[in-house]
Design a protein around this motif. Structure first.
Motif, PDB file in Angstrom:
ATOM      1  N   THR A   1       0.841  -1.197   0.000  1.00  0.00           N
ATOM      2  CA  THR A   1       0.000   0.000   0.000  1.00  0.00           C
ATOM      3  C   THR A   1       0.877   1.248   0.000  1.00  0.00           C
ATOM      4  O   THR A   1       2.008   1.234   0.489  1.00  0.00           O
ATOM      5  CB  THR A   1      -0.966  -0.035   1.215  1.00  0.00           C
ATOM      6  OG1 THR A   1      -1.863   1.054   1.139  1.00  0.00           O
ATOM      7  CG2 THR A   1      -0.228   0.013   2.535  1.00  0.00           C
ATOM      8  N   TYR A   2       0.354   2.338  -0.581  1.00  0.00           N
ATOM      9  CA  TYR A   2       1.108   3.587  -0.642  1.00  0.00           C
ATOM     10  C   TYR A   2       0.167   4.766  -0.809  1.00  0.00           C
ATOM     11  O   TYR A   2      -0.854   4.619  -1.473  1.00  0.00           O
ATOM     12  CB  TYR A   2       2.132   3.563  -1.807  1.00  0.00           C
ATOM     13  CG  TYR A   2       3.316   4.440  -1.471  1.00  0.00           C
ATOM     14  CD1 TYR A   2       4.378   3.934  -0.733  1.00  0.00           C
ATOM     15  CD2 TYR A   2       3.321   5.789  -1.802  1.00  0.00           C
ATOM     16  CE1 TYR A   2       5.435   4.750  -0.365  1.00  0.00           C
ATOM     17  CE2 TYR A   2       4.369   6.608  -1.431  1.00  0.00           C
ATOM     18  CZ  TYR A   2       5.424   6.078  -0.716  1.00  0.00           C
ATOM     19  OH  TYR A   2       6.462   6.879  -0.325  1.00  0.00           O
ATOM     20  N   PRO A   3       0.468   5.933  -0.228  1.00  0.00           N
ATOM     21  CA  PRO A   3       1.585   6.304   0.649  1.00  0.00           C
ATOM     22  C   PRO A   3       1.379   5.865   2.106  1.00  0.00           C
ATOM     23  O   PRO A   3       0.505   6.392   2.795  1.00  0.00           O
ATOM     24  CB  PRO A   3       1.616   7.833   0.542  1.00  0.00           C
ATOM     25  CG  PRO A   3       0.209   8.232   0.234  1.00  0.00           C
ATOM     26  CD  PRO A   3      -0.417   7.070  -0.496  1.00  0.00           C
ATOM     27  N   TYR A   4       2.200   4.952   2.502  1.00  0.00           N
ATOM     28  CA  TYR A   4       2.205   4.392   3.855  1.00  0.00           C
ATOM     29  C   TYR A   4       3.688   4.293   4.150  1.00  0.00           C
ATOM     30  O   TYR A   4       4.329   3.296   3.820  1.00  0.00           O
ATOM     31  CB  TYR A   4       1.511   3.026   3.799  1.00  0.00           C
ATOM     32  CG  TYR A   4       1.218   2.366   5.114  1.00  0.00           C
ATOM     33  CD1 TYR A   4      -0.074   2.412   5.645  1.00  0.00           C
ATOM     34  CD2 TYR A   4       2.195   1.683   5.816  1.00  0.00           C
ATOM     35  CE1 TYR A   4      -0.364   1.784   6.842  1.00  0.00           C
ATOM     36  CE2 TYR A   4       1.912   1.057   7.007  1.00  0.00           C
ATOM     37  CZ  TYR A   4       0.636   1.111   7.520  1.00  0.00           C
ATOM     38  OH  TYR A   4       0.339   0.476   8.708  1.00  0.00           O
ATOM     39  N   ASP A   5       4.258   5.379   4.680  1.00  0.00           N
ATOM     40  CA  ASP A   5       5.711   5.545   4.622  1.00  0.00           C
ATOM     41  C   ASP A   5       6.107   6.682   5.566  1.00  0.00           C
ATOM     42  O   ASP A   5       5.256   7.324   6.186  1.00  0.00           O
ATOM     43  CB  ASP A   5       6.087   5.899   3.163  1.00  0.00           C
ATOM     44  CG  ASP A   5       7.556   5.651   2.829  1.00  0.00           C
ATOM     45  OD1 ASP A   5       8.361   5.387   3.748  1.00  0.00           O
ATOM     46  OD2 ASP A   5       7.890   5.729   1.630  1.00  0.00           O
ATOM     47  N   SER A   6       7.408   6.956   5.633  1.00  0.00           N
ATOM     48  CA  SER A   6       7.898   8.122   6.372  1.00  0.00           C
ATOM     49  C   SER A   6       8.149   9.270   5.403  1.00  0.00           C
ATOM     50  O   SER A   6       8.455   9.047   4.226  1.00  0.00           O
ATOM     51  CB  SER A   6       9.190   7.778   7.118  1.00  0.00           C
ATOM     52  OG  SER A   6      10.226   7.494   6.203  1.00  0.00           O
ATOM     53  N   PHE A   7       8.031  10.471   5.917  1.00  0.00           N
ATOM     54  CA  PHE A   7       8.238  11.674   5.107  1.00  0.00           C
ATOM     55  C   PHE A   7       8.966  12.713   5.945  1.00  0.00           C
ATOM     56  O   PHE A   7       8.681  12.844   7.141  1.00  0.00           O
ATOM     57  CB  PHE A   7       6.881  12.228   4.630  1.00  0.00           C
ATOM     58  CG  PHE A   7       6.125  11.253   3.791  1.00  0.00           C
ATOM     59  CD1 PHE A   7       6.315  11.199   2.422  1.00  0.00           C
ATOM     60  CD2 PHE A   7       5.255  10.335   4.384  1.00  0.00           C
ATOM     61  CE1 PHE A   7       5.641  10.266   1.640  1.00  0.00           C
ATOM     62  CE2 PHE A   7       4.581   9.396   3.611  1.00  0.00           C
ATOM     63  CZ  PHE A   7       4.775   9.361   2.238  1.00  0.00           C
ATOM     64  N   ARG A   8       9.876  13.441   5.305  1.00  0.00           N
ATOM     65  CA  ARG A   8      10.612  14.469   6.031  1.00  0.00           C
ATOM     66  C   ARG A   8       9.795  15.759   6.137  1.00  0.00           C
ATOM     67  O   ARG A   8       9.132  16.145   5.163  1.00  0.00           O
ATOM     68  CB  ARG A   8      11.947  14.745   5.345  1.00  0.00           C
ATOM     69  CG  ARG A   8      13.003  13.679   5.677  1.00  0.00           C
ATOM     70  CD  ARG A   8      14.228  13.829   4.817  1.00  0.00           C
ATOM     71  NE  ARG A   8      13.853  13.686   3.404  1.00  0.00           N
ATOM     72  CZ  ARG A   8      14.602  14.110   2.396  1.00  0.00           C
ATOM     73  NH1 ARG A   8      15.751  14.689   2.617  1.00  0.00           N
ATOM     74  NH2 ARG A   8      14.195  13.933   1.144  1.00  0.00           N
TER      75      ARG A   8
END
Lengths: 397, 397
Positions: free
Chosen positions: A232-239
């Protein structure tokens, strides 16, 4: 009145050292079991030498050994006889020696079973008590490496990465506790004890089970994919401007909400992004677009806006944030204060298993070496003050 | 004769979906409990849609739901009455909905307790059932981020990194199982049930307890330090000709053995390396020296030589190696074959908790959606074939 925990009345003889075993007996003690920690005379648990220290006392040790009674005993000769007397009066023995160590002392499960067939014997080791690698030394890093856990943690093109805590130890400590408690139920019903054998490697393998299915079914070796997930996406880290956050937009609707917050609702419906599987395929591009937005705001601004819109999000907390968080440290009591006779007032971890009727809690600080010798040898074994003094004299306790 | 596990005779109503909750009830089922998994009619557990698939069946679902019976039930209206009838005959209910969901259905712990005060109610959620963040959505990545786990995993100068498996889910699944089994003991002794509330975030925080002490005692925020550990060196990963390995030379003696294998025994005693604390200070230089040696050999050569010399070492296995390892997959049975009515013969994870008298095992494959409706509604609730047919007709089951 004495505190009554869920495991009140259960007596545990605890031969464990350092982390995996003590983590198990800590949970048993937090839930009300009487845990008698047995340490080597003069020296004690190795972790008494591990920092950080408070007034010379190891916080590593104090954290993991609260609520336990501490006695000293040399398990050879007369000490062995004394141990066997205690086994007769115990429900559970837990140890995390290398396999074979207890057998060499004449104190393996088969020996202990003879004096107490109702006994539950829990053991934690690197590779378990049987199998071709059973004699290999097994530290946490060995468990993380052998199990495949490191091979799937980290970044594309980067090196295999260990988890930032002794995760194989923790997983094994949790798992042996489960086995011991299930065995306790069986013992209560049938009168029959048994041995519970948990390995660091097996426990870490069990933690990977969905990852393992990727290979078992598709024949594809799972790779390191950073902070995103396969499906699945966006399922993530982001700055962000001042740190990083995670966003869990696990479906199309949540993705649409993210795009609205980004001020570009049409983006959600662009043909290369409109379905989850397409966003997974084009995850690099999606990450760039989302990060172009997150980099303009602070973590707090982003998390507040995302949560208000119903999108799962969280800051990537550093430990100082965790320890001072009003939910984690406050309401959930994951850090609590105790008074230790030498270290003074200090904070240790609270218990993470919340029970409504028998609340697990920290009642007493970790023992000084041999602190409960007099009490345990007198009350449990009925030894006289003279006998106890003689045992000390002979360095048996 | 029917298999008797340690939890034989314990009945669990399982409302859980996806990972953390099903992992808990999987362990209970592996240890012999009768687990009745209750799924939404027509649709079922979300994870039935998660790959990888075998003949259209989700291996994700099949792995986590073996040994369970599967029924369908809509928890509203008549379905709610049926559920409450089952609660009267159950020992344990487990759910992993967002907090408040069961209360909205009139099926929160306080409601269920009225019909069965002996009931144990286990729940897993992102942030737990009380506290200021209780209503926040909580997926695995949220737990890994909020708890500090990600902040300490990864490389100096690199980004915070998640563990390559859904570790917060796994930790919470293990932890709620411990609470449920302790509560079962208490219930067996006192007749009193209770609620066990476990959060992904709390569980991940508990896994970090030694790391947390670094901040609590020293006020120092733990950083990402790659694969080494804070207190000892060389205890790290090293690159070889054909992959990577870990070496755990946790004391001076083991370090001396490493230097002997490197063909440079004097290196061990050089003043900048002779004591553990100096090697920790000079870890970058030690790593270069050791890696200059490991890069000339294969992982297998190195691990064999190190183990023969008594130095803890292991390959950093990729998943294909793990799944085919003679110890892990062979002797320890961490991967086993089952026959599934649709998927056919396939491999799933074995159980990692080894019990000598009541061996946990996989007896039956995961259920098809509603597979045990007739059996459970007839045998447990005494419904007639006509009544069951009517419930199906009305899409209540």
């Amino acid at each position: 009145m004495e505190y009554q925990g869920a495991l009140h009345g259960v007596r545990v003889l605890d031969l464990t050292r350092v982390l995996a075993g003590p983590f198990c007996t800590m949970m048993l003690a937090d839930m009300g079991a009487e845990v008698i920690k047995i340490e080597v005379p003069k020296k004690g648990d190795d972790s008494r030498q591990f920092g950080p220290f408070v007034n010379g006392e190891s916080s590593y040790y104090m954290n993991l050994n609260r609520n336990k009674k501490g006695i000293t005993l040399n398990l050879k000769g007369r000490g062995k006889e004394i141990f066997l007397e205690m086994v007769k009066k115990a429900d559970i023995v837990v140890e995390n020696y290398r396999p074979g160590t207890m057998e060499k002392l004449g104190l393996g499960y088969e020996d202990l079973k003879k004096v107490n067939p109702r006994l539950i014997y829990g053991c934690v080791s690197g590779f378990g008590h049987y199998g071709p690698y059973k004699d290999r030394p097994g530290y946490d890093i060995i468990g993380q490496a052998m199990s495949g856990l490191m091979s799937t943690t980290g970044w594309p093109g980067g090196e295999p990465t260990r988890t930032g805590t002794a995760m194989a130890d923790v997983l094994a400590g949790l798992s042996v506790t489960i086995g011991i408690l299930a065995a306790l139920r069986y013992r209560d019903v049938t009168g029959i004890g048994q041995k519970v054998d948990v390995a660091l490697v097996d426990s870490a393998v069990a933690s990977l089970e969905i990852i393992n299915q990727i290979y078992l079914v598709e024949g594809r070796i799972p790779q390191r994919i950073g902070n995103r997930y396969e499906s699945t996406y966006p399922y993530d880290s982001f700055r962000a401007k001042d740190g990083s956050l995670v966003i869990g937009a696990a479906n199309d609707k949540l993705w649409q909400k993210v795009c609205e917050l980004m001020g570009d609702p049409d983006l959600a419906f662009r043909p290369e992004f409109d379905k989850n599987y397409k966003r997974v395929q084009n995850h690099e591009e999606v990450k760039k677009l989302v990060e172009a937005w997150t980099m303009t705001k602070t973590v707090d601004e982003l998390v507040d806006a995302l949560l208000a819109a119903g999108v799962p999000a969280a800051p990537i907390n550093t430990i100082d944030k965790v320890v001072n968080d009003p939910h984690i440290a406050g309401a959930r009591e994951m850090f609590i204060e105790i008074d230790h006779p030498k270290a003074g007032r200090m904070k240790i971890a609270g218990t993470h298993i919340k029970m409504s009727d028998t609340k697990p809690c920290v009642r007493t600080p970790a023992p000084l070496l041999g602190q409960h010798n007099d009490e345990v040898y007198r009350d449990l074994l009925g030894l006289s003050a003279d006998e106890i003094a003689a045992l000390k004299e002979q360095e048996i306790i």
